[in-house]
Design a protein around this motif. Structure first.
Motif, PDB file in Angstrom:
ATOM      1  N   ARG A  27       0.951  -1.060  -0.050  1.00  0.00           N
ATOM      2  CA  ARG A  27      -0.012   0.003  -0.021  1.00  0.00           C
ATOM      3  C   ARG A  27       0.939   1.200  -0.013  1.00  0.00           C
ATOM      4  O   ARG A  27       0.813   2.110  -0.651  1.00  0.00           O
ATOM      5  CB  ARG A  27      -1.093  -0.042   1.130  1.00  0.00           C
ATOM      6  N   LYS A  28       1.999   1.175   1.019  1.00  0.00           N
ATOM      7  CA  LYS A  28       2.810   2.368   0.927  1.00  0.00           C
ATOM      8  C   LYS A  28       3.387   2.698  -0.467  1.00  0.00           C
ATOM      9  O   LYS A  28       3.913   3.761  -0.971  1.00  0.00           O
ATOM     10  CB  LYS A  28       3.674   2.297   2.016  1.00  0.00           C
ATOM     11  N   HIS A  29       3.959   1.274  -0.955  1.00  0.00           N
ATOM     12  CA  HIS A  29       4.506   1.325  -2.379  1.00  0.00           C
ATOM     13  C   HIS A  29       3.903   2.143  -3.074  1.00  0.00           C
ATOM     14  O   HIS A  29       4.075   2.895  -4.152  1.00  0.00           O
ATOM     15  CB  HIS A  29       4.890   0.087  -2.635  1.00  0.00           C
ATOM     16  N   PHE A  30       2.399   1.696  -3.425  1.00  0.00           N
ATOM     17  CA  PHE A  30       1.516   2.386  -4.460  1.00  0.00           C
ATOM     18  C   PHE A  30       1.284   3.882  -4.141  1.00  0.00           C
ATOM     19  O   PHE A  30       1.198   4.694  -5.053  1.00  0.00           O
ATOM     20  CB  PHE A  30       0.336   1.587  -4.470  1.00  0.00           C
ATOM     21  N   GLU A  31       1.389   4.223  -2.827  1.00  0.00           N
ATOM     22  CA  GLU A  31       1.253   5.557  -2.362  1.00  0.00           C
ATOM     23  C   GLU A  31       2.365   6.349  -2.867  1.00  0.00           C
ATOM     24  O   GLU A  31       2.043   7.539  -3.615  1.00  0.00           O
ATOM     25  CB  GLU A  31       1.056   5.748  -0.985  1.00  0.00           C
ATOM     26  N   SER A  32       3.511   5.678  -2.840  1.00  0.00           N
ATOM     27  CA  SER A  32       4.547   6.429  -3.375  1.00  0.00           C
ATOM     28  C   SER A  32       4.895   6.554  -4.801  1.00  0.00           C
ATOM     29  O   SER A  32       5.122   7.704  -5.196  1.00  0.00           O
ATOM     30  CB  SER A  32       6.170   5.477  -2.924  1.00  0.00           C
ATOM     31  N   GLN A  34       2.264   6.626  -6.795  1.00  0.00           N
ATOM     32  CA  GLN A  34       1.266   7.877  -7.080  1.00  0.00           C
ATOM     33  C   GLN A  34       1.801   9.075  -7.040  1.00  0.00           C
ATOM     34  O   GLN A  34       1.580   9.918  -8.037  1.00  0.00           O
ATOM     35  CB  GLN A  34      -0.113   7.549  -6.451  1.00  0.00           C
ATOM     36  N   ARG A  35       2.468   9.136  -5.825  1.00  0.00           N
ATOM     37  CA  ARG A  35       3.116  10.528  -5.571  1.00  0.00           C
ATOM     38  C   ARG A  35       4.116  10.912  -6.793  1.00  0.00           C
ATOM     39  O   ARG A  35       3.958  11.978  -7.289  1.00  0.00           O
ATOM     40  CB  ARG A  35       3.702  10.699  -4.372  1.00  0.00           C
ATOM     41  N   TYR A  41      -4.994   6.217  -8.923  1.00  0.00           N
ATOM     42  CA  TYR A  41      -4.687   4.839  -8.641  1.00  0.00           C
ATOM     43  C   TYR A  41      -5.751   3.889  -9.537  1.00  0.00           C
ATOM     44  O   TYR A  41      -5.484   2.716  -9.949  1.00  0.00           O
ATOM     45  CB  TYR A  41      -5.402   4.647  -7.253  1.00  0.00           C
ATOM     46  N   VAL A  57      -3.903  -3.124  -1.217  1.00  0.00           N
ATOM     47  CA  VAL A  57      -3.517  -2.119  -2.320  1.00  0.00           C
ATOM     48  C   VAL A  57      -5.113  -1.930  -3.053  1.00  0.00           C
ATOM     49  O   VAL A  57      -5.300  -0.912  -3.458  1.00  0.00           O
ATOM     50  CB  VAL A  57      -2.601  -2.676  -3.275  1.00  0.00           C
ATOM     51  N   LEU A  60      -7.049   1.283  -2.382  1.00  0.00           N
ATOM     52  CA  LEU A  60      -6.890   2.465  -2.880  1.00  0.00           C
ATOM     53  C   LEU A  60      -7.428   2.700  -4.043  1.00  0.00           C
ATOM     54  O   LEU A  60      -7.470   3.951  -4.792  1.00  0.00           O
ATOM     55  CB  LEU A  60      -5.031   2.516  -3.081  1.00  0.00           C
TER      56      LEU A  60
END
Length: 86
Positions: A27-32, A34-35, A41, A57, A60
């Motif tokens: 999840r943190k990987h995809f937040e990164s 996306q940024r 998403y 994931v 998101l």
């Protein structure tokens, strides 16, 4: 993964701006991701063999594909259909 192709003959690797495979909280990987990329998403996809990663994931809005026995042509085709690329 050269056998994973879309209609124009592009390989899986050539279809994506960012491909990262690493351990840790997906999840943190995809937040990164996306940024970094600015890609919404809902325009991202995720393939994984672990249910917990898929479930985390998916919250998101990422389109997730469970690969319990590894990547298969059927799963790839499902992903293409989801993005109307088939």
């Amino acid at each position: 993964m050269d056998w994973l192709v879309v209609d124009d003959g592009s390989t899986l690797a050539s279809c994506f701006d960012c491909i990262e495979i690493r351990p840790g909280d997906k999840r943190k990987h995809f937040e990164s991701l996306q940024r970094i990329t600015g890609i919404p998403y809902e325009d991202m996809c995720f393939f994984d063999d672990y249910d917990l990663n898929i479930n985390n994931v998916r919250t998101l809005g990422v389109k997730c594909f469970h690969t319990p026995f590894g990547m298969t042509r059927d799963i790839w085709e499902d992903a293409l259909d989801t993005f109307d690329l088939n």
